[in-house]
Design a protein around this motif. Structure first.
Motif, PDB file in Angstrom:
ATOM      1  N   ILE A  50       0.823  -1.221   0.000  1.00  0.00           N
ATOM      2  CA  ILE A  50       0.000   0.000   0.000  1.00  0.00           C
ATOM      3  C   ILE A  50       0.855   1.267   0.000  1.00  0.00           C
ATOM      4  O   ILE A  50       0.401   2.320  -0.455  1.00  0.00           O
ATOM      5  CB  ILE A  50      -0.951  -0.004   1.223  1.00  0.00           C
ATOM      6  CG1 ILE A  50      -1.918  -1.182   1.138  1.00  0.00           C
ATOM      7  CG2 ILE A  50      -1.728   1.304   1.319  1.00  0.00           C
ATOM      8  CD1 ILE A  50      -2.720  -1.400   2.401  1.00  0.00           C
ATOM      9  N   MET A  51       2.077   1.183   0.469  1.00  0.00           N
ATOM     10  CA  MET A  51       2.914   2.375   0.609  1.00  0.00           C
ATOM     11  C   MET A  51       3.092   3.174  -0.681  1.00  0.00           C
ATOM     12  O   MET A  51       3.014   4.407  -0.650  1.00  0.00           O
ATOM     13  CB  MET A  51       4.271   1.998   1.199  1.00  0.00           C
ATOM     14  CG  MET A  51       4.210   1.564   2.656  1.00  0.00           C
ATOM     15  SD  MET A  51       3.397   2.749   3.751  1.00  0.00           S
ATOM     16  CE  MET A  51       4.629   4.015   3.810  1.00  0.00           C
ATOM     17  N   ALA A  67      -6.186  10.572   2.440  1.00  0.00           N
ATOM     18  CA  ALA A  67      -7.087  10.337   3.569  1.00  0.00           C
ATOM     19  C   ALA A  67      -7.761   8.973   3.464  1.00  0.00           C
ATOM     20  O   ALA A  67      -7.830   8.223   4.445  1.00  0.00           O
ATOM     21  CB  ALA A  67      -8.137  11.444   3.644  1.00  0.00           C
ATOM     22  N   ASP A  68      -8.243   8.649   2.265  1.00  0.00           N
ATOM     23  CA  ASP A  68      -8.912   7.365   2.083  1.00  0.00           C
ATOM     24  C   ASP A  68      -7.952   6.196   2.307  1.00  0.00           C
ATOM     25  O   ASP A  68      -8.317   5.202   2.932  1.00  0.00           O
ATOM     26  CB  ASP A  68      -9.513   7.269   0.679  1.00  0.00           C
ATOM     27  CG  ASP A  68     -10.754   8.132   0.515  1.00  0.00           C
ATOM     28  OD1 ASP A  68     -11.281   8.661   1.521  1.00  0.00           O
ATOM     29  OD2 ASP A  68     -11.201   8.295  -0.642  1.00  0.00           O
ATOM     30  N   THR A  69      -6.730   6.334   1.815  1.00  0.00           N
ATOM     31  CA  THR A  69      -5.746   5.267   1.999  1.00  0.00           C
ATOM     32  C   THR A  69      -5.433   5.067   3.477  1.00  0.00           C
ATOM     33  O   THR A  69      -5.369   3.936   3.963  1.00  0.00           O
ATOM     34  CB  THR A  69      -4.453   5.573   1.209  1.00  0.00           C
ATOM     35  OG1 THR A  69      -4.788   5.726  -0.178  1.00  0.00           O
ATOM     36  CG2 THR A  69      -3.446   4.450   1.356  1.00  0.00           C
ATOM     37  N   LEU A  70      -5.257   6.163   4.192  1.00  0.00           N
ATOM     38  CA  LEU A  70      -4.971   6.065   5.631  1.00  0.00           C
ATOM     39  C   LEU A  70      -6.115   5.395   6.385  1.00  0.00           C
ATOM     40  O   LEU A  70      -5.899   4.484   7.181  1.00  0.00           O
ATOM     41  CB  LEU A  70      -4.735   7.451   6.228  1.00  0.00           C
ATOM     42  CG  LEU A  70      -3.415   8.129   5.923  1.00  0.00           C
ATOM     43  CD1 LEU A  70      -3.436   9.560   6.430  1.00  0.00           C
ATOM     44  CD2 LEU A  70      -2.258   7.355   6.522  1.00  0.00           C
ATOM     45  N   TYR A  72      -9.074   3.813   5.225  1.00  0.00           N
ATOM     46  CA  TYR A  72      -9.775   2.610   4.765  1.00  0.00           C
ATOM     47  C   TYR A  72      -8.865   1.454   4.345  1.00  0.00           C
ATOM     48  O   TYR A  72      -9.325   0.328   4.219  1.00  0.00           O
ATOM     49  CB  TYR A  72     -10.723   2.956   3.624  1.00  0.00           C
ATOM     50  CG  TYR A  72     -11.749   3.988   4.028  1.00  0.00           C
ATOM     51  CD1 TYR A  72     -12.607   3.750   5.098  1.00  0.00           C
ATOM     52  CD2 TYR A  72     -11.833   5.203   3.369  1.00  0.00           C
ATOM     53  CE1 TYR A  72     -13.542   4.691   5.485  1.00  0.00           C
ATOM     54  CE2 TYR A  72     -12.772   6.162   3.750  1.00  0.00           C
ATOM     55  CZ  TYR A  72     -13.625   5.899   4.808  1.00  0.00           C
ATOM     56  OH  TYR A  72     -14.540   6.832   5.196  1.00  0.00           O
ATOM     57  N   GLU A  73      -7.592   1.737   4.106  1.00  0.00           N
ATOM     58  CA  GLU A  73      -6.711   0.650   3.690  1.00  0.00           C
ATOM     59  C   GLU A  73      -5.633   0.337   4.732  1.00  0.00           C
ATOM     60  O   GLU A  73      -5.358  -0.823   4.992  1.00  0.00           O
ATOM     61  CB  GLU A  73      -6.073   0.993   2.345  1.00  0.00           C
ATOM     62  CG  GLU A  73      -7.141   1.097   1.248  1.00  0.00           C
ATOM     63  CD  GLU A  73      -6.553   1.209  -0.130  1.00  0.00           C
ATOM     64  OE1 GLU A  73      -5.582   0.477  -0.403  1.00  0.00           O
ATOM     65  OE2 GLU A  73      -7.051   2.018  -0.918  1.00  0.00           O
ATOM     66  N   ILE A  74      -5.045   1.375   5.300  1.00  0.00           N
ATOM     67  CA  ILE A  74      -3.973   1.132   6.270  1.00  0.00           C
ATOM     68  C   ILE A  74      -4.509   0.880   7.674  1.00  0.00           C
ATOM     69  O   ILE A  74      -4.098  -0.071   8.341  1.00  0.00           O
ATOM     70  CB  ILE A  74      -2.966   2.300   6.256  1.00  0.00           C
ATOM     71  CG1 ILE A  74      -2.239   2.326   4.919  1.00  0.00           C
ATOM     72  CG2 ILE A  74      -1.983   2.179   7.420  1.00  0.00           C
ATOM     73  CD1 ILE A  74      -1.272   3.460   4.740  1.00  0.00           C
TER      74      ILE A  74
END
Length: 82
Positions: A50-51, A67-70, A72-74
Motif C-alpha cells: 500500500i505504501m 485520507a482514504d488510503t490512511l 480505509y486501507e492502512i
C-alpha cells in the motif's frame, strides 16, 4: 477507540477538511506508527504493498486519496483482530 485509530481518523478528516498544515503534523505521527508496524512480519508485506499508493497520493497532493488510503486501507491492517 484506540489512540492509533483516533490518530489515523483525525489525520484523514483533517486532510479532507483542507487543513493541510495541521494534517501534515498528524501525518508525521502516522508515519511513525507505520514505521513501527513495518517491523511486524504479519502485516509488513500488506503495508509495503500500500505504501506506493500512499506516497503517490502525498506527492500528487491528492489529500482525499491520502485520507482514504490512511483510513480505509492502512488503518484496518493496524487494528488488532479479536
Amino acid at each position: 477507540m484506540t489512540e492509533i485509530n483516533e490518530l489515523f481518523i483525525d489525520t484523514a478528516t483533517t486532510f479532507r477538511l483542507g487543513q493541510e498544515a495541521a494534517a501534515s503534523v498528524l501525518f508525521a505521527k502516522c508515519i511513525d506508527q507505520l514505521a513501527l508496524a513495518l517491523q511486524q512480519p504479519k502485516i509488513a508485506p500488506q503495508l509495503m504493498a500500500i505504501m506506493p499508493q500512499l506516497l503517490n497520493a502525498q506527492e500528487q497532493r491528492n489529500w482525499f486519496g491520502l485520507a482514504d488510503t490512511l483510513e480505509y486501507e492502512i488503518l484496518p491492517l493496524l487494528m488488532p483482530t479479536t
